[in-house]
Scaffold this motif. Structure first.
Motif, PDB file in Angstrom:
ATOM      1  N   GLU A 122       0.801  -1.224   0.000  1.00  0.00           N
ATOM      2  CA  GLU A 122       0.000   0.000   0.000  1.00  0.00           C
ATOM      3  C   GLU A 122       0.836   1.277   0.000  1.00  0.00           C
ATOM      4  OE1 GLU A 122      -3.992  -1.615   2.323  1.00  0.00           O
ATOM      5  OE2 GLU A 122      -2.501  -0.449   3.428  1.00  0.00           O
ATOM      6  N   ARG A 123       2.067   1.192   0.480  1.00  0.00           N
ATOM      7  CA  ARG A 123       2.849   2.435   0.611  1.00  0.00           C
ATOM      8  C   ARG A 123       3.745   2.710  -0.598  1.00  0.00           C
ATOM      9  NH1 ARG A 123       5.538  -0.397   5.584  1.00  0.00           N
ATOM     10  NH2 ARG A 123       6.989  -1.824   4.575  1.00  0.00           N
ATOM     11  N   LEU A 124       4.029   1.693  -1.418  1.00  0.00           N
ATOM     12  CA  LEU A 124       4.948   1.867  -2.537  1.00  0.00           C
ATOM     13  C   LEU A 124       4.315   1.424  -3.852  1.00  0.00           C
ATOM     14  CD1 LEU A 124       8.299   0.538  -1.021  1.00  0.00           C
ATOM     15  CD2 LEU A 124       7.654   2.930  -1.398  1.00  0.00           C
ATOM     16  N   GLU A 125       4.699   2.125  -4.898  1.00  0.00           N
ATOM     17  CA  GLU A 125       4.299   1.754  -6.252  1.00  0.00           C
ATOM     18  C   GLU A 125       5.485   2.040  -7.168  1.00  0.00           C
ATOM     19  OE1 GLU A 125       0.373   2.069  -9.034  1.00  0.00           O
ATOM     20  OE2 GLU A 125       0.910   3.839  -7.849  1.00  0.00           O
ATOM     21  N   ARG A 126       6.129   0.979  -7.652  1.00  0.00           N
ATOM     22  CA  ARG A 126       7.334   1.096  -8.478  1.00  0.00           C
ATOM     23  C   ARG A 126       8.411   1.909  -7.768  1.00  0.00           C
ATOM     24  NH1 ARG A 126       4.548   2.277 -14.416  1.00  0.00           N
ATOM     25  NH2 ARG A 126       3.361   0.314 -14.529  1.00  0.00           N
ATOM     26  N   GLY A 127       8.543   1.681  -6.491  1.00  0.00           N
ATOM     27  CA  GLY A 127       9.590   2.312  -5.718  1.00  0.00           C
ATOM     28  C   GLY A 127       9.279   3.692  -5.194  1.00  0.00           C
ATOM     29  N   SER A 128       8.158   4.265  -5.605  1.00  0.00           N
ATOM     30  CA  SER A 128       7.765   5.602  -5.153  1.00  0.00           C
ATOM     31  C   SER A 128       6.543   5.520  -4.257  1.00  0.00           C
ATOM     32  CB  SER A 128       7.466   6.504  -6.359  1.00  0.00           C
ATOM     33  OG  SER A 128       8.610   6.642  -7.174  1.00  0.00           O
ATOM     34  N   LYS A 129       6.248   6.613  -3.554  1.00  0.00           N
ATOM     35  CA  LYS A 129       5.094   6.644  -2.666  1.00  0.00           C
ATOM     36  C   LYS A 129       3.803   6.411  -3.435  1.00  0.00           C
ATOM     37  CE  LYS A 129       2.525   7.536   0.948  1.00  0.00           C
ATOM     38  NZ  LYS A 129       2.330   6.514   1.984  1.00  0.00           N
ATOM     39  N   ARG A 130       3.003   5.505  -2.943  1.00  0.00           N
ATOM     40  CA  ARG A 130       1.721   5.214  -3.575  1.00  0.00           C
ATOM     41  C   ARG A 130       0.632   6.080  -2.959  1.00  0.00           C
ATOM     42  NH1 ARG A 130      -1.268  -0.748  -3.971  1.00  0.00           N
ATOM     43  NH2 ARG A 130      -3.058  -0.052  -5.216  1.00  0.00           N
ATOM     44  N   LEU A 131      -0.111   6.777  -3.799  1.00  0.00           N
ATOM     45  CA  LEU A 131      -1.249   7.577  -3.363  1.00  0.00           C
ATOM     46  C   LEU A 131      -2.530   6.832  -3.712  1.00  0.00           C
ATOM     47  CD1 LEU A 131      -0.069  11.096  -4.565  1.00  0.00           C
ATOM     48  CD2 LEU A 131       0.101  10.124  -2.270  1.00  0.00           C
ATOM     49  N   VAL A 147      -3.564  13.527   3.737  1.00  0.00           N
ATOM     50  CA  VAL A 147      -3.806  13.541   2.301  1.00  0.00           C
ATOM     51  C   VAL A 147      -2.753  14.415   1.630  1.00  0.00           C
ATOM     52  CG1 VAL A 147      -6.286  13.167   2.589  1.00  0.00           C
ATOM     53  CG2 VAL A 147      -5.388  15.509   2.414  1.00  0.00           C
ATOM     54  N   GLN A 148      -2.659  14.274   0.314  1.00  0.00           N
ATOM     55  CA  GLN A 148      -1.703  15.034  -0.486  1.00  0.00           C
ATOM     56  C   GLN A 148      -2.438  15.748  -1.598  1.00  0.00           C
ATOM     57  OE1 GLN A 148       1.512  15.158   0.255  1.00  0.00           O
ATOM     58  NE2 GLN A 148       2.490  16.055  -1.534  1.00  0.00           N
ATOM     59  N   GLN A 149      -2.135  17.029  -1.776  1.00  0.00           N
ATOM     60  CA  GLN A 149      -2.634  17.776  -2.929  1.00  0.00           C
ATOM     61  C   GLN A 149      -1.485  18.606  -3.479  1.00  0.00           C
ATOM     62  OE1 GLN A 149      -6.743  19.231  -3.637  1.00  0.00           O
ATOM     63  NE2 GLN A 149      -5.865  21.244  -3.204  1.00  0.00           N
ATOM     64  N   LEU A 181      -5.184  10.173  -0.913  1.00  0.00           N
ATOM     65  CA  LEU A 181      -4.885   9.641   0.415  1.00  0.00           C
ATOM     66  C   LEU A 181      -3.422   9.235   0.521  1.00  0.00           C
ATOM     67  CD1 LEU A 181      -6.083   8.705   3.175  1.00  0.00           C
ATOM     68  CD2 LEU A 181      -6.474   6.482   2.092  1.00  0.00           C
ATOM     69  N   LEU A 182      -2.735   9.777   1.525  1.00  0.00           N
ATOM     70  CA  LEU A 182      -1.363   9.392   1.837  1.00  0.00           C
ATOM     71  C   LEU A 182      -1.325   8.194   2.777  1.00  0.00           C
ATOM     72  CD1 LEU A 182       0.509  12.770   2.477  1.00  0.00           C
ATOM     73  CD2 LEU A 182       1.184  11.014   0.843  1.00  0.00           C
TER      74      LEU A 182
END
Length: 205
Positions: A122-131, A147-149, A181-182
């Motif tokens: 849940e926290r990573l997607e291809r090595g980067s932060k997953r939103l 959250v992130q905007q 969502l972060l």
């Protein structure tokens, strides 16, 4: 010069004189000779959040080939980055978190390594932060969710959004119409089930 060991809500590790309320780690990701980070940003799927003081023990930050000491503004920041409470130095909090995680996610008898496996997805997607997309309005998120905007991260407290900074939280008038969502969804469910993270004093002042 401050060391590069402060974690942002997006999981990035930066250098800043601000230390934060919690420490933690993702395994060994530094060179003790230079006290600098390696290229990798984790060496273990167990990303944990620890107390800064425990049994009077003192550690030399990045001083040996042990875990790399990271620091977080507060527990909500650590959760947003994808960490969970440590079962060694924060056993009571970790057990409360596990109970809320089980209730919120509809599982039972979950082990730490099983939580770690879910959180890692849940926290990573291809090595980067997953939103993650929001499934409810920002104002309905539980206290402690983030959250992130755009380039900014926001904490939700009592239906209000506060802008995150390295020094604390600040009032904002941002609409957050396009926020993502972060906080990992499984951790969000633990917050919905009643776990209350420790927040920086600026979140409630």
């Amino acid at each position: 010069m401050p060391l590069q060991n402060r974690v942002t809500p997006t999981g990035d590790i930066i250098a800043t004189p601000h230390r934060g309320m919690f420490t933690g780690n993702r395994g060994i990701i530094h060179d003790p000779a230079t006290k600098t980070l390696l290229k990798k940003r984790w060496s273990s799927p167990a990303w944990i959040t620890c107390v800064c003081e425990f049994r009077g023990w003192r550690r030399k930050v990045m001083g040996g080939r042990s875990w790399t000491e990271l620091f977080f503004l507060d527990e909500a920041t650590a959760f947003a980055a994808g960490h969970r409470p440590c079962f060694f130095c924060r056993r009571d909090d970790a057990n409360r978190f596990r109970a809320a995680w089980e209730e919120g996610n509809g599982v039972s008898d979950i082990r730490a390594r099983e939580m770690d496996a879910v959180l890692h997805r849940e926290r990573l997607e291809r090595g980067s932060k997953r939103l993650h997309p929001l499934r409810a309005p920002v104002t309905q998120l539980p206290d402690g969710a983030m959250v992130q905007q755009g380039e900014e991260s926001f904490l939700i407290v009592q239906g209000r959004a506060l802008r995150w900074s390295m020094a604390g939280y600040h009032k904002t008038h941002a609409a957050l119409d396009d926020a993502l969502l972060l906080t990992p969804p499984s951790t969000l469910q633990a917050l919905n089930a009643g776990y209350r993270p420790v927040l920086h004093p600026s979140a409630t002042s």
